[in-house]
Design an enzyme around this catalytic site. Structure first.
Site, PDB file in Angstrom:
ATOM      1  CD  GLU A 219      29.573  74.398  26.350  1.00 30.57           C
ATOM      2  OE1 GLU A 219      28.215  74.410  26.889  1.00 30.57           O
ATOM      3  OE2 GLU A 219      29.555  74.433  25.343  1.00 30.57           O
TER       4      GLU A 219
ATOM      5  CG  ASN B  78      32.496  75.549  23.144  1.00 29.79           C
ATOM      6  OD1 ASN B  78      33.092  75.648  24.172  1.00 29.79           O
ATOM      7  ND2 ASN B  78      31.273  75.478  23.257  1.00 29.79           N
TER       8      ASN B  78
ATOM      9  CE  LYS C  35      29.713  71.826  22.483  1.00 26.10           C
ATOM     10  NZ  LYS C  35      28.586  72.703  23.076  1.00 26.10           N
TER      11      LYS C  35
ATOM     12  CD  GLU D 248      27.715  75.308  21.242  1.00 26.13           C
ATOM     13  OE1 GLU D 248      28.828  74.917  21.414  1.00 26.13           O
ATOM     14  OE2 GLU D 248      26.637  74.813  22.157  1.00 26.13           O
TER      15      GLU D 248
ATOM     16  CB  CYS E 252      28.100  71.005  26.379  1.00 26.87           C
ATOM     17  SG  CYS E 252      26.191  71.317  26.931  1.00 26.87           S
TER      18      CYS E 252
ATOM     19  CG  ASN F 255      26.621  76.789  29.422  1.00 27.60           C
ATOM     20  OD1 ASN F 255      26.539  77.747  30.115  1.00 27.60           O
ATOM     21  ND2 ASN F 255      28.042  76.525  29.189  1.00 27.60           N
TER      22      ASN F 255
HETATM   23  N1  CDT Z   1      26.147  73.773  25.046  1.00 23.81           N
HETATM   24  C1  CDT Z   1      25.552  72.789  24.574  1.00 23.81           C
HETATM   25  O1  CDT Z   1      26.004  72.147  23.966  1.00 23.81           O
HETATM   26  N2  CDT Z   1      24.166  72.575  24.751  1.00 23.81           N
HETATM   27  C2  CDT Z   1      23.598  71.672  23.994  1.00 23.81           C
HETATM   28  C3  CDT Z   1      22.220  71.821  23.818  1.00 23.81           C
HETATM   29  C4  CDT Z   1      21.385  70.943  22.885  1.00 23.81           C
HETATM   30  S1  CDT Z   1      19.879  70.326  23.248  1.00 23.81           S
HETATM   31  C5  CDT Z   1      20.115  68.969  22.484  1.00 23.81           C
HETATM   32  C6  CDT Z   1      23.560  70.246  25.016  1.00 23.81           C
HETATM   33  O2  CDT Z   1      23.762  69.271  24.524  1.00 23.81           O
HETATM   34  O3  CDT Z   1      23.153  70.442  26.253  1.00 23.81           O
END
Ligand code: CDT
Length: 311
Positions: free
Chosen positions: A47, A110, A127, A146, A172, A197
């Site tokens: 991502e 995203n 996303k 985000e 993600c 990420n």
């Molecule tokens: N980039 C991204 O979507 N990161 C989220 C962090 C949220 S933590 C619940 C993830 O789901 O990894």
């Protein structure tokens, strides 16, 4: 019958704020070439793979954050990757921050793009499950903005016919939501590509460190098995300017088994010889959706968002 093909997941180590997109794309092209050298036909990258994970920082004006966004496909920064893919005949998934002008306004998403083995765009995904907040929570260690920088994706969960089969994409936090994968599986997706990420510390609530990777793996294994499909999961990981993110890039089979996993938190290519027909017996038996799904009892899934306890 089997339909075997080598797939690669190209994990990225940290990208710091000071790293140029040009330098990052050199790393991506290097990994594409390494994957090709191992016989891979497809590569999944992470991502927001061209820059540091910028939603952890608070910016107020587009002048400050537009540097992280790409316009057009390929954008000028991506061009060397598209060219290498076309030259080698390798397709790829790439996550990036997308900016476009539409209906007289600027929109930002995203996004991931699926590029075919001739270097052609097969499709895009934007996303949908954006985590974090639009306004800062006031703790720089846990900011995840985000919702500030991106609109919720407006393309649904499309799937794409490729020379190798039908693929779906997600990004993600989407992996934590079973609806993501089921909607793609209902369109015949046999393989899901996913970049992420994931901060090493939970942005929402303190929890034990080992749970971060456990929940990641749990989501992928369940998604693969319950939808009888392969999952290609690519991390951007390691410490970006002091902000740590988990690795754990992996390839999961339709049986729910992890077939290979990255060993580092650096740039690392993993490959596996995947039989795209491995899930066929599951789709004919326990997960024959047409025979066994009971949609007359699933209405709440699409009519209600939060919990409402019946009277
Ligand atoms: N980039 C991204 O979507 N990161 C989220 C962090 C949220 S933590 C619940 C993830 O789901 O990894």
């Amino acid at each position: 019958m089997s339909r075997r093909e080598i797939h690669a997941v190209a994990q990225l180590g940290p990208i710091h704020l000071s790293d140029s997109k040009e330098a990052v794309v050199k790393r991506l092209v290097g990994m594409l070439r390494e994957a090709y050298g191992r016989g891979a036909k497809w590569v999944t990258f992470p991502e927001l793979a061209l820059t540091t994970f910028f939603p952890r920082y608070l910016y107020d004006t587009p002048e400050e954050y537009d540097v992280f966004f790409e316009e057009g496909l390929p954008s000028p920064a991506m061009r060397p990757l598209f060219e290498a893919a076309g030259e080698l005949g390798v397709g790829f998934y790439l996550g990036y921050a997308e900016k476009l002008e539409q209906d007289g306004r600027t929109r930002r998403f995203n996004t991931s793009v699926l590029v075919g083995p001739k270097g052609e765009v097969l499709g895009k995904y934007r996303k949908i499950h954006l985590p974090g907040t639009a306004e800062p929570i006031g703790d720089p260690e846990f900011e995840h903005l985000e919702k500030r920088y991106f609109e919720v994706g407006d393309l649904g969960f499309p799937t794409f016919e490729t020379p190798s089969g039908r693929f779906g994409m997600c990004i993600c936090n989407d992996r934590r939501w079973p609806e993501t994968f089921r909607v793609m599986a209902l369109q015949g997706a046999e393989l899901f590509m996913l970049g992420y990420n994931t901060p090493t510390r939970n942005i929402h609530h303190p929890e034990a460190a080992h749970l971060r990777e456990f929940h990641h793996r749990l989501s992928l294994q369940a998604a693969a098995y319950q939808n009888a499909a392969w999952v290609m999961a690519a991390a951007k990981c390691g410490s970006e300017d002091g902000f740590a993110m988990i690795g754990g890039s992996m390839i999961v089979a339709p049986t729910g088994e992890v077939m290979c996993r990255a060993a580092t938190e650096e740039d690392e290519v993993i490959t596996f010889d995947c039989d795209l027909d491995l899930g066929a017996y599951l789709r004919r038996s326990v997960f024959d959706f047409a025979r066994h799904r009971r949609i007359e009892h699933y209405g709440l899934i699409t009519s209600q968002t939060g919990v409402e306890v019946p009277e």
